[in-house]
Design a protein around this motif. Structure first.
Motif, PDB file in Angstrom:
ATOM      1  N   THR A   1     -16.003   8.827   7.617  1.00  0.00           N
ATOM      2  CA  THR A   1     -15.977   8.060   6.381  1.00  0.00           C
ATOM      3  C   THR A   1     -14.598   7.460   6.179  1.00  0.00           C
ATOM      4  OG1 THR A   1     -17.660   9.451   5.335  1.00  0.00           O
ATOM      5  CG2 THR A   1     -16.261   8.148   3.873  1.00  0.00           C
ATOM      6  N   VAL A   2     -14.554   6.160   5.979  1.00  0.00           N
ATOM      7  CA  VAL A   2     -13.290   5.472   5.731  1.00  0.00           C
ATOM      8  C   VAL A   2     -13.284   5.002   4.284  1.00  0.00           C
ATOM      9  CG1 VAL A   2     -11.791   3.566   6.404  1.00  0.00           C
ATOM     10  CG2 VAL A   2     -13.148   4.739   8.136  1.00  0.00           C
ATOM     11  N   ARG A   3     -12.327   5.487   3.519  1.00  0.00           N
ATOM     12  CA  ARG A   3     -12.236   5.138   2.094  1.00  0.00           C
ATOM     13  C   ARG A   3     -11.076   4.171   1.893  1.00  0.00           C
ATOM     14  NH1 ARG A   3     -13.048  10.732   2.279  1.00  0.00           N
ATOM     15  NH2 ARG A   3     -15.056  11.412   1.468  1.00  0.00           N
ATOM     16  N   VAL A   4     -11.403   2.965   1.522  1.00  0.00           N
ATOM     17  CA  VAL A   4     -10.399   1.940   1.270  1.00  0.00           C
ATOM     18  C   VAL A   4     -10.760   1.212  -0.020  1.00  0.00           C
ATOM     19  CG1 VAL A   4      -9.591   1.547   3.632  1.00  0.00           C
ATOM     20  CG2 VAL A   4     -11.686   0.426   2.848  1.00  0.00           C
ATOM     21  N   SER A   5      -9.775   0.542  -0.599  1.00  0.00           N
ATOM     22  CA  SER A   5     -10.013  -0.153  -1.863  1.00  0.00           C
ATOM     23  C   SER A   5      -9.392  -1.540  -1.817  1.00  0.00           C
ATOM     24  CB  SER A   5      -9.392   0.635  -3.023  1.00  0.00           C
ATOM     25  OG  SER A   5      -9.363  -0.162  -4.199  1.00  0.00           O
ATOM     26  N   PRO A   6     -10.126  -2.570  -2.275  1.00  0.00           N
ATOM     27  CA  PRO A   6      -9.578  -3.925  -2.307  1.00  0.00           C
ATOM     28  C   PRO A   6      -8.858  -4.244  -3.608  1.00  0.00           C
ATOM     29  CG  PRO A   6     -11.859  -4.028  -2.945  1.00  0.00           C
ATOM     30  CD  PRO A   6     -11.539  -2.553  -2.695  1.00  0.00           C
ATOM     31  N   GLY A   7      -8.443  -3.215  -4.359  1.00  0.00           N
ATOM     32  CA  GLY A   7      -7.893  -3.421  -5.687  1.00  0.00           C
ATOM     33  C   GLY A   7      -6.766  -4.433  -5.741  1.00  0.00           C
ATOM     34  N   ARG A   8      -5.819  -4.343  -4.825  1.00  0.00           N
ATOM     35  CA  ARG A   8      -4.674  -5.259  -4.836  1.00  0.00           C
ATOM     36  C   ARG A   8      -5.122  -6.685  -4.522  1.00  0.00           C
ATOM     37  NH1 ARG A   8      -0.826  -4.533  -1.105  1.00  0.00           N
ATOM     38  NH2 ARG A   8       0.773  -5.380  -2.487  1.00  0.00           N
ATOM     39  N   LEU A   9      -6.094  -6.813  -3.635  1.00  0.00           N
ATOM     40  CA  LEU A   9      -6.619  -8.138  -3.286  1.00  0.00           C
ATOM     41  C   LEU A   9      -7.390  -8.742  -4.465  1.00  0.00           C
ATOM     42  CD1 LEU A   9      -6.938 -10.312  -1.146  1.00  0.00           C
ATOM     43  CD2 LEU A   9      -8.810  -8.984  -0.150  1.00  0.00           C
ATOM     44  N   LEU A  10      -8.130  -7.924  -5.163  1.00  0.00           N
ATOM     45  CA  LEU A  10      -8.837  -8.395  -6.351  1.00  0.00           C
ATOM     46  C   LEU A  10      -7.841  -8.905  -7.391  1.00  0.00           C
ATOM     47  CD1 LEU A  10     -11.472  -5.522  -6.777  1.00  0.00           C
ATOM     48  CD2 LEU A  10     -11.888  -7.807  -5.848  1.00  0.00           C
ATOM     49  N   GLY A  11      -6.656  -8.307  -7.413  1.00  0.00           N
ATOM     50  CA  GLY A  11      -5.631  -8.737  -8.346  1.00  0.00           C
ATOM     51  C   GLY A  11      -5.121 -10.137  -8.085  1.00  0.00           C
ATOM     52  N   LEU A  12      -5.383 -10.664  -6.894  1.00  0.00           N
ATOM     53  CA  LEU A  12      -4.987 -12.031  -6.550  1.00  0.00           C
ATOM     54  C   LEU A  12      -6.084 -13.043  -6.876  1.00  0.00           C
ATOM     55  CD1 LEU A  12      -3.245 -11.446  -3.086  1.00  0.00           C
ATOM     56  CD2 LEU A  12      -2.178 -11.642  -5.342  1.00  0.00           C
ATOM     57  N   GLY A  13      -7.197 -12.558  -7.422  1.00  0.00           N
ATOM     58  CA  GLY A  13      -8.285 -13.460  -7.796  1.00  0.00           C
ATOM     59  C   GLY A  13      -9.401 -13.570  -6.783  1.00  0.00           C
ATOM     60  N   TRP A  14      -9.286 -12.863  -5.673  1.00  0.00           N
ATOM     61  CA  TRP A  14     -10.343 -12.900  -4.649  1.00  0.00           C
ATOM     62  C   TRP A  14     -11.491 -11.989  -5.062  1.00  0.00           C
ATOM     63  CZ3 TRP A  14     -12.173  -8.737  -1.752  1.00  0.00           C
ATOM     64  CH2 TRP A  14     -13.020  -9.051  -0.673  1.00  0.00           C
ATOM     65  N   ARG A  15     -12.711 -12.410  -4.749  1.00  0.00           N
ATOM     66  CA  ARG A  15     -13.899 -11.589  -4.987  1.00  0.00           C
ATOM     67  C   ARG A  15     -14.851 -11.751  -3.809  1.00  0.00           C
ATOM     68  NH1 ARG A  15     -10.973 -10.276  -8.381  1.00  0.00           N
ATOM     69  NH2 ARG A  15     -11.327  -9.780 -10.577  1.00  0.00           N
TER      70      ARG A  15
END
Length: 359
Positions: A301-315
């Protein structure tokens, strides 16, 4: 040279290494939808760059066959670039399926040679495709909080592939501080879509083509991953290139690392069920192995989060399950590759730095 003579000085110039590959070819196509000239670099000749056929011919595209470790050639190709997208690297993450030196000889050495080429005339930003596998086995590492300003866990690779990516990131970080350009390590999750030639989705479709009555899953099917469609991936890469620096920092950082992944995840068992449901005429029995690891070195299981990328407006446009379903449909729809084209006709450009016939 500064830039190719036919590229106006006010038009963005992007260089993509590994441009003939799965993600690279989609990125080139994406860049050409905007006001951008693209220099595509790969070790394969244009005649073998089948994935790029959809991007050419285009007068804004120049394709160059070059070894990533050829600093002199890369210096001429990257001079004047606003952005460099560095995707050229070893792409096989299963240690038993590759040379023991592939990550050192290709990923690390190729990155170092490219950075040497950029030293005299650095671009505005270098975005390097790294991997979630730099984190290694997640047990004991915890999950990064959504929206975290920095990766919560240091790289602790447990495979040579992950080690090669982590080493390349370190060289990129050092070069950014020494030379003065902005550098981003995009730690990619499982990227899926048309043109992919490896990975669980590709493997399942291939197995169903051989035997639509039975699909075997390595491991017990509980392995969980974030799956991101390649269209969302390349949008993330361009977002990272265009960002002015860490959005929430007063002073832009020379080096930043972002998890490029989906906001959710899905299991190998679900991927198998999707593949069977989408494959024409398949009514397959799904057989599972034992244990949570599909092969030695697999990370359950690989647990990663796009939180910082979402902060740039990407979805992301598609969820993990939707990305898998779309990729399965795209792989099924793919026809046999077109016959090899005459390398002297229909190619988008040549280079005086390369041998005749290898543009």
């Amino acid at each position: 040279m500064d830039v190719p003579e036919d590229i106006p000085g006010d038009v963005p110039h992007a260089v993509v290494t590994g441009a003939a590959g799965f993600i690279g070819s989609h990125l080139v196509t994406k860049l050409l939808t905007g006001p951008c000239h693209v220099t595509a670099v790969d070790v394969v000749p244009w005649s073998a760059a089948h994935r790029l056929r959809g991007a050419g011919p285009d007068p804004r595209l120049r394709y160059h066959e070059a070894d990533l470790r050829d600093t002199r050639t890369l210096r001429g190709l990257t001079d004047g670039a606003r952005w460099v997208f560095h995707l050229g690297a070893n792409t096989e993450n299963r240690s038993w399926a590759q040379s023991g030196r592939a990550d050192l000889d290709t990923t690390v050495a190729g990155t170092v040679a490219l950075l040497e080429a950029l030293a005299e005339h650095p671009p505005r930003c270098v975005v390097m495709a790294s991997s979630q596998l730099v984190y290694g086995d997640q047990d004991g590492h915890g999950t990064p909080p959504d929206g975290a300003l920095s990766p919560a866990r240091p790289p602790r690779p447990t495979t040579r592939f992950g080690a090669g990516k982590a080493a390349a990131e370190a060289f990129l970080c050092a070069a950014a501080h020494e030379t003065g350009f902005r550098a981003v390590a995009a730690r990619l999750s499982n990227i899926v879509g048309a043109g992919m030639r490896r990975g669980i989705v590709h493997d399942f479709v291939g197995r169903l083509r051989q035997d639509s009555g039975r699909l075997t899953v390595l491991g017990d099917g509980s392995q969980t991953r974030s799956y991101l469609h390649v269209s969302d991936c390349v949008t993330a890469l361009t977002t990272l290139a265009e960002a002015p620096g860490e959005a929430r920092c007063a002073v832009p950082q020379a080096f930043e690392a972002y998890d490029v992944c989906n906001t959710d995840a899905t299991s190998a068992a679900d991927v198998a069920r999707i593949a069977v449901a989408e494959f024409p005429g398949a009514d397959s029995e799904i057989a599972y192995g034992t244990g949570e690891r599909g092969w030695r070195g697999d990370i359950p299981t690989v647990r990663v989060s796009p939180g910082r990328l979402l902060g740039l407006g990407w979805r992301p446009r598609l969820t993990s399950a939707a990305a898998v379903r779309t990729a399965v449909r795209e792989l099924i729809a793919e026809s046999t590759p077109a016959p090899t084209a005459d390398p002297e006709s229909g190619r988008p450009g040549t280079s005086a730095l390369l041998r005749p016939g290898h543009g």
